[in-house]
Every structure is written in structure tokens, then in C-alpha cells.
Design a protein around this motif. Structure first.
Motif, PDB file in Angstrom:
ATOM      1  N   ASP A 245      -4.265  -3.868   8.993  1.00  0.00           N
ATOM      2  CA  ASP A 245      -5.021  -5.124   8.630  1.00  0.00           C
ATOM      3  C   ASP A 245      -5.367  -5.116   7.049  1.00  0.00           C
ATOM      4  OD1 ASP A 245      -5.497  -6.354  11.045  1.00  0.00           O
ATOM      5  OD2 ASP A 245      -7.196  -5.205  11.517  1.00  0.00           O
ATOM      6  N   VAL A 246      -5.687  -6.340   6.541  1.00  0.00           N
ATOM      7  CA  VAL A 246      -5.952  -6.256   5.064  1.00  0.00           C
ATOM      8  C   VAL A 246      -6.737  -5.309   4.476  1.00  0.00           C
ATOM      9  CG1 VAL A 246      -6.583  -7.573   2.904  1.00  0.00           C
ATOM     10  CG2 VAL A 246      -5.426  -8.933   4.918  1.00  0.00           C
ATOM     11  N   ASP A 247      -6.324  -4.488   3.579  1.00  0.00           N
ATOM     12  CA  ASP A 247      -7.016  -3.360   2.803  1.00  0.00           C
ATOM     13  C   ASP A 247      -7.536  -2.090   3.961  1.00  0.00           C
ATOM     14  OD1 ASP A 247      -6.960  -4.611   0.438  1.00  0.00           O
ATOM     15  OD2 ASP A 247      -8.781  -5.530   0.570  1.00  0.00           O
ATOM     16  N   ALA A 248      -6.659  -2.164   5.016  1.00  0.00           N
ATOM     17  CA  ALA A 248      -7.326  -1.158   5.820  1.00  0.00           C
ATOM     18  C   ALA A 248      -6.150  -0.149   6.057  1.00  0.00           C
ATOM     19  CB  ALA A 248      -7.604  -1.771   7.215  1.00  0.00           C
ATOM     20  N   ASP A 282       0.505  -5.409  -6.014  1.00  0.00           N
ATOM     21  CA  ASP A 282      -0.262  -5.364  -7.260  1.00  0.00           C
ATOM     22  C   ASP A 282      -1.804  -5.745  -7.501  1.00  0.00           C
ATOM     23  OD1 ASP A 282       0.490  -8.143  -7.201  1.00  0.00           O
ATOM     24  OD2 ASP A 282       0.878  -8.129  -9.445  1.00  0.00           O
ATOM     25  N   VAL A 283      -2.134  -6.537  -6.193  1.00  0.00           N
ATOM     26  CA  VAL A 283      -3.513  -6.907  -6.147  1.00  0.00           C
ATOM     27  C   VAL A 283      -4.324  -5.829  -6.234  1.00  0.00           C
ATOM     28  CG1 VAL A 283      -5.288  -8.140  -4.573  1.00  0.00           C
ATOM     29  CG2 VAL A 283      -2.953  -8.923  -4.535  1.00  0.00           C
ATOM     30  N   ALA A 284      -5.652  -5.447  -6.680  1.00  0.00           N
ATOM     31  CA  ALA A 284      -6.478  -4.479  -6.949  1.00  0.00           C
ATOM     32  C   ALA A 284      -6.021  -3.579  -8.018  1.00  0.00           C
ATOM     33  CB  ALA A 284      -6.992  -4.056  -5.548  1.00  0.00           C
ATOM     34  N   SER A 285      -7.000  -2.623  -8.308  1.00  0.00           N
ATOM     35  CA  SER A 285      -6.652  -1.679  -9.295  1.00  0.00           C
ATOM     36  C   SER A 285      -5.568  -0.552  -9.024  1.00  0.00           C
ATOM     37  CB  SER A 285      -7.982  -1.002  -9.670  1.00  0.00           C
ATOM     38  OG  SER A 285      -8.420   0.048  -8.600  1.00  0.00           O
ATOM     39  N   ALA A 318       3.440  10.730   1.177  1.00  0.00           N
ATOM     40  CA  ALA A 318       3.017  10.678  -0.407  1.00  0.00           C
ATOM     41  C   ALA A 318       2.720   9.017  -0.577  1.00  0.00           C
ATOM     42  CB  ALA A 318       4.145  10.906  -1.160  1.00  0.00           C
ATOM     43  N   GLY A 319       1.889   8.763  -1.577  1.00  0.00           N
ATOM     44  CA  GLY A 319       1.703   7.461  -1.627  1.00  0.00           C
ATOM     45  C   GLY A 319       2.319   6.979  -3.179  1.00  0.00           C
ATOM     46  N   LYS A 320       2.622   5.903  -3.414  1.00  0.00           N
ATOM     47  CA  LYS A 320       3.245   5.022  -4.722  1.00  0.00           C
ATOM     48  C   LYS A 320       2.450   4.386  -5.213  1.00  0.00           C
ATOM     49  CE  LYS A 320       6.655   8.016  -4.785  1.00  0.00           C
ATOM     50  NZ  LYS A 320       6.874   8.961  -5.715  1.00  0.00           N
ATOM     51  N   GLY A 321       1.232   3.562  -4.466  1.00  0.00           N
ATOM     52  CA  GLY A 321       0.534   2.683  -4.822  1.00  0.00           C
ATOM     53  C   GLY A 321       1.294   1.348  -4.824  1.00  0.00           C
ATOM     54  N   ARG A 339       4.393  -4.585   0.262  1.00  0.00           N
ATOM     55  CA  ARG A 339       3.377  -4.023   1.137  1.00  0.00           C
ATOM     56  C   ARG A 339       4.219  -3.261   2.414  1.00  0.00           C
ATOM     57  NH1 ARG A 339       0.334  -8.654   0.080  1.00  0.00           N
ATOM     58  NH2 ARG A 339       0.728  -9.671   2.328  1.00  0.00           N
ATOM     59  N   ARG A 340       4.267  -2.189   2.203  1.00  0.00           N
ATOM     60  CA  ARG A 340       5.388  -1.256   3.098  1.00  0.00           C
ATOM     61  C   ARG A 340       4.836   0.083   3.276  1.00  0.00           C
ATOM     62  NH1 ARG A 340       7.679  -1.463  -1.613  1.00  0.00           N
ATOM     63  NH2 ARG A 340       9.286   0.214  -2.344  1.00  0.00           N
ATOM     64  N   VAL A 341       5.530   0.736   4.169  1.00  0.00           N
ATOM     65  CA  VAL A 341       5.569   2.270   4.390  1.00  0.00           C
ATOM     66  C   VAL A 341       7.122   2.477   4.673  1.00  0.00           C
ATOM     67  CG1 VAL A 341       4.865   4.126   5.584  1.00  0.00           C
ATOM     68  CG2 VAL A 341       3.073   2.513   5.290  1.00  0.00           C
TER      69      VAL A 341
END
Length: 525
Positions: A245-248, A282-285, A318-321, A339-341
Motif C-alpha cells: 500500500d502507499v508508503d507501507a 521522487d515523492v518525499a525526502s 539493498a535499497g536505492k531510494g 516504484r519497484r523491487v
């Protein structure tokens, strides 16, 4: 100038000189005789009998300069470790010419004639035109523009296959794919200089003769799962909007099925390490997105571990933001793609992955649908009719010959068939392709969308990878009222299929349409 970039088992670029022999990757098998389904005339007696270099083995009709020009194909003639292809063009208007775009495509950095290729579909290899030390094609009319004469002859050099191979397929832009051109020994046919622009080619100038592996790509129509297969790695992309879900960072109830599907793709490969990387838009910091991408990667890893043997497939996360977008974050649609993994498995041996065909093909919400025999008519800047009365099975590959006919009254219009491909490559914004190619025409099987075969060609001067599809690299060839141009599109081996459905679009440059119930003629046919 292209810079060679080696992918494990993916690119074979052969540096040679006139005095040195070289060895190609071994091939086996013989291509099937060309069925000649469209605008083709082939004589079985000529093909099967003892051939001479001047014999005709196939013909194709291609619309050029306002005329239906007949192209006669001669046998491929061995010249040490090269083969020479000879094509004669009959009926070209006196003031007409064979354009660079037809034989190259709208893409700088690759030589003329790059769209005119030899293929070995038994071993999934493509032979592109040989080049000299200046990265120019070793061919007649080396700039790719022949004409101002009625009967130009184009001759090109390619790498020769293994001695056990006695024919190769020929991809001639604008005409139906020729699946068998015999390879013979003998003298190279004499050139036919048609006008002042003629420049004979010299095979002693060859320094590169690329032989490249064909690769494949499939995706789910819903956008949840994509699988990229190559001889180097398998990369599976899961859409975050399906997983979370969004931001989850907690998997949704539908996410388990998506992860199970990814596990099935990965388990079909040889064991290796799986790297799971989370990406955001790119939404949010930047700090928020970095931490969210890391948590999402770990959530997918925990679920994947339930469906895969971690002893054979160790998992790293790992995370790439927002740091590695697939496409620019300039629209809601693009942000959804970003928005993907991604799950990347690296293993030493390539194995084929079966295409998922479960489920019904969803309806095309915007666009026209008809059978391949009936076709659709689309009125845009021009009026074109698209038909696919039949497809072919050639060495296990499905080849669709898409017929595009101009049904308006336009002659030498400034508008042509702009594109059958989307603006962005499915391989991401870090790659380039021929944007006005026919690569956007895909086969639908169940909920799976199958792209044409393609191949890694090399890097441009910026280091960006170039991937070219096994279809026309440029769709803007002139098509006057009443003329038909053929776009052959080569797909992966799909097993024993009797009919296929193709779809173009929706996407940038594509008017969406779908053609169903296209019968597939078997190799035996």
C-alpha cells in the motif's frame, strides 16, 4: 563509435584481418526451407539443386521510392571465414534510391546496413554486417544510399557460421523474413555498378564481424511481474504498487502470488545469489525514500525465502531510494514504474524459462480488435490497414509477418508510419534502442506479454547500452496509396502453439490495436 562491452556469454565480436583465420561459436542444424508466405517467390528445385553464386534463391517485394521493387537474393558465398550476401534490386525508379534509414534505422552510432542481418534461429544468434577499421560497413555503397540507377546490386560481408551450417536466415527490412538462404562455395558474384555513387567493397578490410546472441523478455499485462532473461542474469521486477500500500512496507494480500511467480522464474535457473533491491519515486525526502526502499526489499526477501531454497539461492537486500529511476519522474505513470523491487539472480548457465500462459487475455480498453485475417484500419495522420493473416514457426520461433497497407490516396506523403514501438525501452532509461522500430508489437499468451527477440549491440560514446530488436529498426519507409510493407517480427520459442494474438500499444507513438486468432504454420508446413 560503439565501444564493446562484454556481457558473460552475451557478445561475441570477432576481430580479424585478411590474412588471419578466426573461429566462430560452433552451430549445429540446418534452417528449414523458406515457406515464402508473402510477396515471395522461391523455387524448390533451384534451392535443392547444385547452386551457382548467380542463382536466385528467394525474392521479396519491398515498397521503395514509390515503386514495388523486387529484391532478388543470391546464395551466400563463403570467402574464407566470411560469407558474402548479394541482393539485386529490380524496378527502382531512375531518380529513386535505397535509403540509409531503411537499412539502418533511426539510430546514430551504428553503421549502414545494420538492419539487414543474417540469423541462426536454431542457436539464437544474429550476424550483423562486418565493419572496417573506421567502423563502416564492409558493403557496396558503404554509406547505405544506393540508387540513381534501375538495377543496383548490394553486397555485404558477414561472419561465416560453422562449416556444418549450410544456410542462414536473412532479415530484409520491408519484406518478409527469409528463413533459409543457402551457403555455397564459389566465386563472389561480380558487382554491378549502377551509377557514380557505386563503391565496391573489399572483404580484406574487415576487422570486426559481430555474432551476437538473441535474448528474450516477457512481462505480465497487469504490470506486477516482469522477467528479463539473458545468458548473464535473470532480473525480475515487482511493481511496488502491487506489493505494498502507499508508503507501507507490509506486503498486501495480492503480493504473495506475485512473489511466488518471481520464485518460479528464478528457480528455473542454475543456483546463484539473488540480490533484492527496493526503489521508490521522487515523492518525499531522499532519507525517507532510502529507508522505505530498504524495508520493502527486506519484506520481499522474507516472503521469497518461503518459496525458494536459500542454500542454493542466497539472498542479499539493498535499497536505492529514488536514486536509480527506471524512467524520468515526470508523470504519475512513470512514478508508478519507478516504484519497484528488483530481484536479480546471477548464475553461470542459462536455462530457458517457460512462458506463463495462465489466465485469460484481458480486454483491450482503448484501441481496435479484430482477427489477424480481417485486420484493423486506423485513421491518424494517414490511413493504414494492419493485417496478420498467418504466422510461421521457424526453428521453434514464432515469426509474425505484419502487413501494413496504405489505404488513403497519399503519394509521397511527408507522413508515414511513425512507429510501432513505445518511447521508452523496457530495459530502462539507461539503455537505447531504435525508437521507430516495430518492437512494440508483442504476443499475448494468457496474461503474459512477449516482446520480440533482441540483442545487445554495444555501447554508444556515452557508455549507454544499445539493444536492437529482431524486427525492423525503422518504420518510416515510404508507403504510397495501395502499397503494402511487411514487418517481420521474430519472437522466442513458445512451444507448440496453433494460434497467437498480437498487440501494438498502447504507448507513445502507437495507436493501440490487437489482432487475434493468427494461425501459426509449423516448421513442417
Amino acid at each position: 563509435m560503439l565501444r564493446a562491452k562484454t556481457h558473460t556469454g552475451s557478445v561475441l565480436v570477432l576481430a580479424i584481418s585478411a590474412s588471419l583465420a578466426f573461429t566462430l561459436t560452433a552451430c549445429s542444424g540446418t534452417a528449414s526451407p523458406d515457406p515464402g508466405p508473402i510477396n515471395a517467390t522461391n523455387s524448390p528445385s533451384e534451392v535443392e539443386a547444385a547452386l551457382t553464386p548467380e542463382d536466385a534463391v528467394a525474392t521479396r517485394t519491398v515498397p521503395l521510392a514509390g515503386a514495388d521493387v523486387e529484391v532478388t537474393v543470391r546464395p551466400l558465398v563463403r570467402a574464407d571465414d566470411l560469407v558474402v550476401a548479394t541482393l539485386d534490386f529490380h524496378g527502382l525508379p531512375a531518380d529513386g534510391f535505397i535509403s540509409t534509414t531503411l537499412l539502418t534505422g533511426e539510430l546514430t552510432g551504428i553503421p549502414a546496413y545494420s538492419a539487414l542481418r543474417l540469423l541462426d534461429l536454431t542457436n539464437d544468434q544474429v550476424f550483423t554486417v562486418a565493419m572496417n577499421s573506421d567502423d563502416k560497413a564492409v558493403a557496396t555503397y558503404a554509406d547505405g544510399r544506393a540508387g540513381d540507377g534501375p538495377e543496383p546490386r548490394i553486397q555485404l560481408a558477414f561472419a561465416a557460421p560453422d562449416a556444418g551450417i549450410d544456410s542462414l536466415g536473412l532479415f530484409l527490412p520491408g519484406g518478409a523474413y527469409i528463413d533459409s538462404v543457402p551457403i555455397i562455395d564459389g566465386d563472389i558474384p561480380e558487382p554491378i555498378p549502377a551509377e557514380e555513387r557505386y563503391r565496391p567493397f573489399d572483404i580484406t578490410t574487415v576487422v570486426q564481424a559481430p555474432v551476437l546472441p538473441l535474448e528474450s523478455f516477457t512481462s505480465e499485462l497487469a504490470g506486477a511481474v516482469e522477467s528479463l532473461s539473458s545468458t548473464e542474469k535473470v532480473e525480475v521486477t515487482l511493481g511496488s504498487d502491487v506489493l505494498f500500500d502507499v508508503d507501507a512496507d507490509t506486503l498486501t494480500k495480492d503480493a504473495v502470488d506475485a512473489v511466488k511467480g518471481a520464485a518460479k522464474h528464478l528457480k528455473s535457473r542454475e543456483p546463484g545469489t539473488i540480490e533484492i533491491v527496493g526503489h521508490t519515486d521522487d515523492v518525499a525526502s531522499a532519507d525517507y525514500n532510502q529507508k522505505l526502499s530498504e524495508r520493502r526489499a527486506k519484506a520481499v526477501a522474507e516472503e521469497l525465502a518461503k518459496h525458494i531454497d536459500k542454500a542454493q539461492f542466497p539472498i542479499e537486500t539493498a535499497g536505492k531510494g529514488k536514486g536509480e529511476p527506471l524512467v524520468p519522474n515526470d508523470s504519475d505513470e512513470n512514478r508508478t514504474l519507478n516504484r519497484r523491487v528488483t530481484l536479480t539472480l546471477t548464475s553461470e548457465i542459462t536455462t530457458e524459462t517457460e512462458v506463463e500462459t495462465d489466465g485469460d487475455i484481458p480486454e483491450l480498453e482503448e484501441g481496435l480488435t479484430a482477427t489477424g485475417e480481417k485486420g484493423v484500419r486506423i485513421d491518424s495522420s494517414r490511413i493504414f490497414e494492419y493485417r496478420a493473416p498467418q504466422a510461421r514457426m521457424v526453428d521453434g520461433h514464432v515469426i509474425v509477418d505484419l502487413e501494413v497497407t496504405a489505404v488513403d490516396d497519399e503519394i509521397d506523403s511527408s507522413f508515414g508510419l511513425g512507429s510501432l514501438a513505445g518511447l521508452w525501452s523496457y530495459r530502462g532509461s539507461e539503455t537505447r534502442s531504435a525508437h521507430r522500430s516495430a518492437s512494440g508489437v508483442t504476443i499475448l499468451m494468457g496474461t503474459t506479454r512477449i516482446a520480440p527477440m533482441d540483442y545487445y549491440y554495444g555501447d554508444d560514446k556515452t557508455g549507454t547500452e544499445i539493444w536492437l530488436p529482431a524486427t525492423d529498426l525503422h518504420t518510416m519507409g515510404r508507403i504510397d496509396s495501395g502499397q503494402t510493407r511487411i514487418y517481420s517480427i521474430i519472437y522466442p520459442k513458445l512451444g507448440d502453439v496453433e494460434t497467437v494474438t498480437i498487440q501494438a500499444g498502447p504507448g507513445s507513438g502507437i495507436n493501440a490495436f490487437r489482432l487475434t486468432d493468427i494461425p501459426v504454420l509449423s516448421d513442417a508446413s
